[in-house]
Design a protein around this motif. Structure first.
Motif: not given
Length: 130
Positions: A44-58
């Motif tokens: 559930m957490r991982d699904d909820a984080l998808e829209p945050a688009d955490l595409h970069s370590r920076k």
């Protein structure tokens, strides 16, 4: 009783910051072992984080109301911990977050989600989930 009066006399557990402080003071003891497994899973957490688009370590990311850091654990899978801030009003929940090895390097701080202690646009992503 009229509906408005019935609501006013209903028990309140965490509607106000002072009540939430005491609620989480005791709940923090079992939060990660009792509450999360039944109500807030890793999937559930991982699904909820998808829209945050955490595409970069920076990316610079703040987890607002991050509590024990369960959602923050999902964030640091994508973003360098040094770029992540966990903010919560409960010092007891934050103590639990500080004990998590994967959150070493994350800035963990007490603060109010309704009055963020940062200048506007400090972060690339503002996350609040759970």
């Amino acid at each position: 009783l009229p509906p408005a009066m019935a609501m006013a006399s209903a028990p309140r557990f965490i509607q106000h910051k002072k009540e939430a402080f005491w609620f989480y003071r005791f709940l923090s003891i079992v939060y990660d072992h009792v509450i999360n497994p039944g109500h807030w899973t890793e999937d559930m957490r991982d699904d909820a984080l998808e829209p945050a688009d955490l595409h970069s370590r920076k990316l610079k990311v703040v987890d607002v109301g991050g509590g024990t850091g369960f959602t923050t654990l999902g964030i640091v899978r994508h973003v360098d911990p040094a770029n992540v801030t966990l903010l919560d009003q409960s010092p007891h929940q934050l103590d639990k977050a500080r004990q998590k090895e994967a959150l070493k390097g994350v800035q963990i701080m007490e603060g109010d989600a309704e009055d963020l202690p940062f200048p506007t646009d400090t972060f690339d992503r503002y996350v609040s989930a759970g």
